[in-house]
Design an enzyme around this catalytic site. Sequence first.
Site, short mmCIF file in Angstrom:
data_model
loop_
_atom_site.label_atom_id
_atom_site.label_comp_id
_atom_site.label_asym_id
_atom_site.label_seq_id
_atom_site.Cartn_x
_atom_site.Cartn_y
_atom_site.Cartn_z
N HIS A 393 0.92 -1.79 -6.54
CA HIS A 393 2.28 -2.23 -6.35
C HIS A 393 2.10 -3.76 -6.69
O HIS A 393 1.04 -4.28 -6.66
CB HIS A 393 2.61 -1.95 -4.83
CG HIS A 393 1.83 -2.77 -3.82
ND1 HIS A 393 2.38 -3.86 -3.17
CD2 HIS A 393 0.85 -2.20 -3.31
CE1 HIS A 393 1.55 -4.30 -2.38
NE2 HIS A 393 0.51 -3.28 -2.20
N ASP A 403 -3.76 -8.94 -2.07
CA ASP A 403 -2.85 -7.80 -1.73
C ASP A 403 -1.52 -8.03 -2.33
O ASP A 403 -0.63 -8.61 -1.57
CB ASP A 403 -2.75 -7.40 -0.24
CG ASP A 403 -1.91 -6.09 0.32
OD1 ASP A 403 -1.45 -5.69 -0.96
OD2 ASP A 403 -1.70 -5.89 1.27
N GLU A 441 5.87 -1.67 -1.83
CA GLU A 441 4.90 -0.96 -1.17
C GLU A 441 4.93 -1.57 0.36
O GLU A 441 4.71 -0.59 1.22
CB GLU A 441 3.59 -0.95 -1.91
CG GLU A 441 2.46 -0.17 -1.08
CD GLU A 441 1.66 -0.80 -0.13
OE1 GLU A 441 0.96 0.12 0.33
OE2 GLU A 441 1.76 -1.74 0.31
N GLU A 442 5.01 -2.82 0.52
CA GLU A 442 4.60 -3.33 1.98
C GLU A 442 5.65 -2.82 3.00
O GLU A 442 5.34 -2.85 4.13
CB GLU A 442 4.75 -4.80 1.75
CG GLU A 442 3.45 -5.42 0.90
CD GLU A 442 2.14 -5.24 1.34
OE1 GLU A 442 2.07 -4.54 2.67
OE2 GLU A 442 1.32 -5.45 0.73
N ASP A 470 -4.78 -0.39 -4.78
CA ASP A 470 -3.65 -1.38 -4.02
C ASP A 470 -4.32 -2.88 -4.40
O ASP A 470 -3.37 -3.82 -4.71
CB ASP A 470 -3.69 -1.11 -2.41
CG ASP A 470 -2.48 -1.67 -1.76
OD1 ASP A 470 -2.58 -2.86 -2.00
OD2 ASP A 470 -1.87 -0.95 -0.90
N HIS A 575 -2.71 -10.31 4.22
CA HIS A 575 -1.32 -10.51 4.65
C HIS A 575 -1.30 -11.90 5.43
O HIS A 575 -0.16 -12.27 6.04
CB HIS A 575 -0.61 -9.41 5.59
CG HIS A 575 -0.40 -8.08 4.77
ND1 HIS A 575 -0.30 -7.22 5.56
CD2 HIS A 575 -0.90 -7.78 3.78
CE1 HIS A 575 0.17 -6.23 4.87
NE2 HIS A 575 -0.40 -6.40 3.70
#
Length: 789
Positions: A393, A403, A441-442, A470, A575
Site C-alpha cells: 500500500h 509504513d 490500507e490504513e 507492507d 505510525h
Amino acid sequence: MGRRSHKGGSKLPLLLTVGLVACIIVIAALAILLIVLKKPESPSLAPTSTPPSFNPYSIQIQQNVLEQTKIGDRIREAISASNIRTNLYQLTGRVHTAGTPAQLETMMSIKQHYQAIGLDAHQYDYYPLLDYPDYDNPNTVHYQANNDNIWQLVSNGTAQPVGPPEAIKQQESDPKAQVLWNAYAKPGSATGAIVYANTGTADDFAYLKGQGVNVTGSIVLVRYGGVWRGEKVYQATLNGAVGCIIYSDPQLYAPPDGSNVFPNSMYMPPTSAQRGSLSQVNGDPLTPLYPAVNYTYPTETEQDLRSTMQLPSIPTLPISYGTAKQIFARMNGLIAPTNFTGGIAGVQYRLNDSTGVYRIVVNQATRIANIRNVVGYLRGMDEPDRIVMLSNHVDAWTYGANDPNSGTATIMEISRALMQVVNETGWRPRRTIAFVSFDSEEFGLDGSTELAEEYLKVFEDRVVALVNVDLIENNVTLAAISVPLLSRAIARAAQKVPNPNPDELALNRTTVYDSWSYYYNLPQLALVPDLPGIGLPGSESDHAAYISYVGVPVCMILYTCPYTVPREQCFPLYHTMLEIPWAADNLWDKQYSTMKALGSVWIEMARDLADSVVIPFNVQDYATFLTNGFHLVSELLLRDAQALIPDLSNILSSIEGAIKRFALQASEIQNLVDKANSGSESYTIRQVEMLNRRLNKLERAFINPRGIYDNRADARHVVFATSLENSYEGVIFAGVVDPIARAGQAFAANDYPRMKLQIIQARRSLSELQYAIESAILLLQLDGFADQS
Ligand SMILES: *[C@@H]1O[C@H](CO)[C@@H](O)[C@H](O)[C@H]1NC(C)=O
Ligand SMILES: *[C@@H]1O[C@H](CO)[C@@H](O)[C@H](O)[C@H]1NC(C)=O
Ligand SMILES: *[C@@H]1O[C@H](CO)[C@@H](O)[C@H](O)[C@H]1NC(C)=O
Ligand SMILES: *[C@@H]1O[C@H](CO)[C@@H](O)[C@H](O)[C@H]1NC(C)=O
Ligand SMILES: *[C@@H]1O[C@H](CO)[C@@H](O)[C@H](O)[C@H]1NC(C)=O
Ligand SMILES: *[C@@H]1O[C@H](CO)[C@@H](O)[C@H](O)[C@H]1NC(C)=O
Ligand SMILES: *[C@@H]1O[C@H](CO)[C@@H](O)[C@H](O)[C@H]1NC(C)=O
Ligand SMILES: *[C@@H]1O[C@H](CO)[C@@H](O)[C@H](O)[C@H]1NC(C)=O
C-alpha cells in the site's frame, strides 16, 4: 440471422468468404511451416502429401532451469539501493493520508513510474467512508481539579519535532504531521474521572471489576500492547467508559530505561504518539461485500455502525507517554498490580483517581473520499490470464518512510529492474506479473478489499498468488506469514539473496534465509517441518480479502526482528511522524541494503511463480499443514467439546480420513510438479495446462460461498479466516473454533439455547470443512493426464 438480412448487399458476404478462404490458407501454411520448423527431422512431411493431423497441444515443453536462474540473477543484480533511496525521498516529502489530494498525487506519480518503465498501468478508483481530524483545531485533553473551575490543558493534540536540524526539517515539512488522532473516533467531547485499564483487554477490565473500580462513566486510559487498539476501545465501551485515551508505554516503546530514544535510536521519545484506525470493518464500512463505486447502494449507515460498535461509539484519542506521565502523577487511587505497571520513570501507576475530572475533545469528521489503486502489468508470454500479484500500500498516516513507503520505494525499483532486464533480453515471463499499489490500507484495508470485491469473478479465475509487503520495520531478519502453498517459494527465494546485515554476516549467516531460519526456528509453531516458523495469514494487511474472501494463495514478507522481540519494541516509531527518510539514512537502513534484500526476495518469488512451467506451489506442504493443524484442533475439541458433540470422535476421524486421501492426491501431483520444474522431465502443453488449471484452483476449493458462519459472508476460507474470538492474528479453522469457544461462554453464562446454537454451528462447520477437503481431492484428480503425453 438478423445480421444477414440487415446487411442486405451481396458484396460483403462474398468479401468475407474470400477473406475467410485466404485466412484458412495462411493458417494452413503457417501450421505447415510450424511443423517443418518444429520437426526438421521428419522429411516425409512434404507439403504435397496428405494433410497431416497436427496437434499443437502435443508440443513438449521443458523447464530451462539454467536460463531461469540466469534471468533471476540478472534482475536482482539490476536492483539499485540508491534508486530505492531516491524513491523513498520522493514518496515521503509530505503527509499523504488516503483520500487527500496529496495522496492522489502520490498514486499518480506511481502510475507514471509504471508507465515510464514500460508496464501497462491502470488505476482503480473507489469512494469509501474515511475520517479526518480538523488539522487547524486538534483534539485536546483537559483536567479540572475538585473545587476548581479552571480547565487546564493536558494535551494540545500535537507531537513535537525532535532530533538534529535535518530530522526536524523533515518532520516539519508538513504541519499536518504533528496532529495526533485515531481514525473514526467518535467526534465530540466526554467528561469523567480517569481509570487506568492497562492494555484494555477483557481480562484487564475483569480485574478492575474484581477490585471494585468503577469504569462506568469514566475516561479510560490504556496503553498499547496485548490487543489491537480497536479492541481496547471496544472493551472500554462495553465496560461503560465514556471516552478512551491510548498511549505507548516506554516499557515496550523505549526500553530499558527510556533514555536512549530517537534520534539516538529507534525508540520512541516522550513527545511522540502512534496514530491508527479504530474501524473493526475491512473495506468501506458502508458497502460491505460490494465495491464502493457510485452504482452501489450503501447498506450501512455511520450511525448504525457506531451503535453496533463496528466503528467506535465513544471519543478516543492518542497521547504521548510524556502526557500520560502527567496524568499518572496526579492520580491518587488504588496502586496498580505489577502486570499493569509500565516503564514511565518517577510515577506510581494507579488504577483510579478522585482528584478531579478529565475532558477529552475530538474534532473529527467522516467523509466519502476518493481513493485510487494503481496497477502496472507485465503481460505474460504464454499464460497472460494467470496473474502473479506483488502488492504494497502507499497511503500513510504521516510521511510513512517505513509504513508503507519502504515497501513502495522497493516495489518501484524492483519493477524497474525487471523491465530493464525485459528490455535488455527480450525475455518475458510465462504468466502476467502485476505490481499492485493499494490505497487506503490504513483506514481499514479499503483499496485492497474494494478491488477484490469489484473483481471477485476475475480474480477467482485468474490470480495465481499475491505476495504482499507492507513495510520494513527493522533490519535483523526476514519474517513471513504465508499459506502452505507458498511457504517453500519464500524459502527458495530467500536462499538466493545474500544477507544484507553486516552483524549477521559476521556470524556466518550468509543468506537472508540463514538469519530467518536461525531466528524463526520454532518447531512448536511450524506446522510444516523443515521450514522456518511462518505465521498464518489474518487481517494484518492487504492480503486479507485475497485469502479469506477470494481464496487466492497469499503471503506477506517483511524485514523485522527475531521472533523473541515484541513487535512494538521492534518498531517503536510505527505510525509516528518520525517515519522519515532521515531515520532510514541514520538508523535502520543506512545502506538501503535491507530494502534491496527484501526487494530481491520479492521479485525472485514473482519470477519463480510467473515463469516456472508449472505453478510452483507445494501441495504436499498443504497436506502436511492440514494434517498437523487438524491434529491440534482435534485435541482442542476432544478436550473442550466431547461432552457437547456426542459423535465427535467419529466426525474427527472422518475428516482425518479425508485429509489422508488429500495427502495421497497431493503427493501424486507434487511428484509431477517437481519433475516439471526441475527440468528433469518435459510435458506436453496440454499436460502443463492440466496441472496449472488444478493448481490455480486448489486454494479456491476451501472457499465456502456462504461464509464460515452466520454474519461472516466476507470470511469464506474454511482453513484461513480470522477468528473473531482472537482477531489479533490468523487462526486456523475459525469456523469450528469460534463456535466452540462461544458455546463454552454460553455454558458459563447458563445460556443453554445459545450454547445449543453454537454447537450446531460447530457441527455444521466440521462437515463444511470436510466438504472443502473432498472438493480439493476431486479437483486435483488427474484423470486423462497420461493420455495427453
Ligand atoms: C523499456 O523499454 C521501453 C520501450 O522502449 C521504455 O519506454 C522503458 O523506459 C524501458 N524500461 C526500462 C526500465 O528501461
Ligand atoms: C503543544 O504542547 C507542547 C507541550 O506539550 C508545546 O511544546 C507546543 O508548543 C504546544 N503547541 C501548541 C500549538 O500550542
Ligand atoms: C494481573 O495481576 C493481578 C494481580 O496479581 C491478577 O489478578 C490478574 O489476573 C492479572 N491480570 C492479567 C490480565 O494478567
Ligand atoms: C459508577 O460511576 C457512575 C458515574 O459516576 C455512577 O453513575 C455509578 O453509580 C457508579 N457505580 C457504582 C457501582 O458506584
Ligand atoms: C458514476 O461514475 C462515473 C465515472 O466516474 C460517471 O461517469 C457517472 O456519471 C457516475 N454516475 C452517477 C450516477 O453518479
Ligand atoms: C478506587 O476504587 C476503589 C474500589 O472501588 C475505591 O474504594 C476507591 O475509593 C477508589 N479510589 C479513588 C481515588 O477513586
Ligand atoms: C565463520 O566461518 C569461518 C570460516 O569457516 C570460521 O573461521 C569462523 O569461526 C566462523 N565464525 C563464526 C562466528 O561462527
Ligand atoms: C540496523 O538497525 C539498528 C537499530 O535497530 C542499527 O543500530 C544498525 O546500525 C542498523 N544497521 C544498518 C546496516 O543500518
